[in-house]
Design a protein around this motif. Sequence first.
Motif, PDB file in Angstrom:
ATOM      1  N   THR A 453      -0.789  -6.484   5.673  1.00  0.00           N
ATOM      2  CA  THR A 453      -1.064  -7.565   6.616  1.00  0.00           C
ATOM      3  C   THR A 453      -1.745  -8.782   5.991  1.00  0.00           C
ATOM      4  N   MET A 455      -2.553 -12.179   3.833  1.00  0.00           N
ATOM      5  CA  MET A 455      -1.719 -13.334   3.498  1.00  0.00           C
ATOM      6  C   MET A 455      -1.058 -13.122   2.140  1.00  0.00           C
ATOM      7  N   GLU A 460       6.982 -12.523   5.957  1.00  0.00           N
ATOM      8  CA  GLU A 460       7.165 -13.767   5.189  1.00  0.00           C
ATOM      9  C   GLU A 460       7.423 -13.455   3.715  1.00  0.00           C
ATOM     10  N   ASP A 507      -1.057 -21.490   4.765  1.00  0.00           N
ATOM     11  CA  ASP A 507      -0.755 -20.576   5.866  1.00  0.00           C
ATOM     12  C   ASP A 507       0.013 -19.388   5.294  1.00  0.00           C
ATOM     13  N   ARG A 508       0.512 -18.528   6.150  1.00  0.00           N
ATOM     14  CA  ARG A 508       1.161 -17.300   5.668  1.00  0.00           C
ATOM     15  C   ARG A 508       2.429 -17.613   4.873  1.00  0.00           C
TER      16      ARG A 508
END
Length: 675
Positions: A453, A455, A460, A507-508
Motif C-alpha cells: 500500500t 506510495m 499504479e 502523488d501515487r
Amino acid sequence: MAEATQGEATIVGGRYRVMPEIRLEEFDRTHIEAFAVEDMRDRTRSLIGLVARRGRPVRDEWMSAIRRIDQPGLLRTIDGGVVDPGDGQGKRYAVIMERPQGGRVMDWLRAEGQSLDDLEMSRLLLRPLAAALKAVHDVRTAHRAIAPDNLYFVDSARTRIALGDCLCGPPGESQPVAFESVERAAAHPAGRGDGGPREDFFALGALFAAALARKVPGTESPEAAADLMLRRLERGSYVALTDRARFGSDVGGLLRGLLSDNAEERWGFEEVRAWLDGRRSIGAMHSTRPQAARAFTFKGVDHSNTMSLATALAQHWREALRVVIEEKLDGWVARAIGDERRGSMIAQTISAGRTDGGAGADATLARVLAALDPEGPLRLRHVSVMKDGLGTLIAVSFLDDDRDTRQALAEMLVEGLPITSLGLVDTNDAQRRRLAQSEMAEFMRLRGFVAETIMGFGLERVLYDLNPTLPCLSPLVADAYPQTVPALLMALDQRAAKAGRGTAPVDRHIAAFIATKLGISYAGALKGVVRQDSEASERLSQLNLLSLAQETQPQVLVPALSRWLVQRLGPVVQSYGAKTTRAWMEKELERAVSTGNLNALRAIVDNPDRRMADDSGMAAARTTHAQLGMAMRRYDETRAARRAEAQHFGRQVAAMVGYTLLLSVLAALTFGSVG
C-alpha cells in the motif's frame, strides 16, 4: 526550461510539422484524429499525422521497428513523437505516415468493386497483406489493427492496397469483434492483448471474408454481436463468420485455414503463400475444444463446451454462482466434458471459497470461471480481459477514471486469477509448462505490487511496470506527457509556478512512475524514503523521492521545483529542536534553492549526523531540564521545611514569652495583695 512555442510543439523528429489547422477527417478512426503534415525538408511529400485521442495508450515502443519496414501492403510509417495540437487537451502521441491517395478499400468495394470475383479479391488483398504481416512479424511484433477502416488504396489509380497504422492504440482495440480470435473476442476491446502472428492471420481471414461479403458481421447492434459470439462458440468461427456464403472450394479451403479456432492449426504466412502460388489445400475448420457428451443448459441455452458456458455465466454474473453450485458444474466438467482434473479444481474452489454473496463470492466465481475456461479471458464482474491485455486495460481504466474497472483488475491480481488459469496447463507439454511457470512468477510479482500500500506500489506500480513507455498520468504533469524521469522532473519544474503550498509535488502516480523507472522492486527499499507517519516525514519523503530521481540525471536542474519543495519544508525544519539549527537550515535552504539541486536540499534537512546531533542535544537539554527541575523541587521542599520549622520555633518562643508574662502577672497580683 523554456516553454515550447506552438510551432515547436507540433514538430516531430525535428523535421515533420503537424498542422493542427488542417484536419483530415477522412482518415479519422475511433480513437485517432488525422492532420496534414509538412516535411520541412521535402515539401513535395504527401504525409498525414495520426494523433491518438487523449485517453488512449499507444504502442510507441514499436516505432523504431515498424518505421524500418518498407513493404508493399503496409503504409510507410515515417516517424513518431509527442505533439501538442493546441486544442487544450495537452500533448499526445502522433504517428507520421505516407498519405494514401485512393481512399478506403472497403468503401470502394461496396460502391464500385462489386464485380470482383473470389479469386480476384484474393489476389487484390491476400498477397500484399500476407507479405506485410510477415514483415511485421519478422520484427517480433504483431499488427493487431486489421480493420476495414484501416485498409487503403496507396495510389489514386487504386491498384495497390496497404494496411494503415498499428501504433495509435491498444492492440486489437480497433478491430471488429469478428476479426478477433474467439478467445480474445470475449474480452474488453482494450484488454484483448498483444497476441501474435496467429491473431493477425485470423484477422486477415476475417477481413477477406468481410470483403467477399461486402459487410462485417456482428456490427449491426450489440445483440447481433452477442448472437455472433454465441454461434462462434458453439459452431466455430468459420461457420459463423461466413454465414452460409457460397465460395469456390479453393477459397472455402483458404478461409477454413485462416479462421480455424485452433491456433495451432490456423494458417500462417507459409500456408497462405502456398495457396496463392496454386498449391491449394483445405484448412481444418473444426474446433478442438472438448465437446460435452451432454449440454449444460443455462438460461434456456444449451452449451456444449466450457468456453461457451463460461462466457454466458460471466454475462449473468449475479445468477452464475448459484447455478454453478446448484447445478454441480464440477460434475458436468468431470463427466460430460471428461476433464476430472478441472472438475476437481472447480470443486475445491467452491469448497474453499465464499458463496454467500459479496466480494468473497465474486472471487470464488471468478476462480471457477478461470478454471472452466483457462484459455479465455479473466473474468470478474463486468470486466473481461486477456492475461496479456491487463496492462493496456489498466492504462485505459486510469485514463478514463473508471474506478470500478480498476477495482476489478486489482482484485484479479490479488486473487491470483492469472495463476489459477496458468495452473491448468497441460502437464505433458514441457514447453508450455515452462512458459506457464515463468508467467506465474511474473504475476506473483505483480500481485506483490498490488498488495503493497505504500506510495510507489499499488495498482499504479503495475500500470507503469506493464506499460513501460506510458507517460506519467499524474494530474500534475499529464498534459506534458513525460515518459522519462528527466521529462517528469522538468514537467514538475514547469508546474511549480502554478502550484500552491497546499499542493504536494508527489502523488501515487509520480511515486510509482519513479519507482518503476529506477527499478525499485521491493517495498522495503522505499520504506525509508516514503514515510507518511507525520506531516514532516511525508514532506521529507517527497523531497527524498524526487532527489533520488534526480540522482540518475544530475544534469537536470529544477530551481522552480526546488522552491516549491522548500516552501513545504517548514514542518521538517520545525521538527528540529535546536533554534540555532532551524535558523541555519532556513538560511541554507534559501541559499541552495536557486541551484535547482534537490540533493543539496536533501543534504540540509535530512542529514543523519545533524539529526543525531540535534537529537543528542535535545536529549541533553531534556536531561539538564529534568535535573534543574528536580533541584528546584528540592529547594522548594527545603524552603518549605525550614519555613515550617521556623514557624514551629516561633510558636514555641511565643508560647514561652506568653507563659513568662503570665507568671509575672500572677506574681505581681499575688505579692501585691499580701503587701
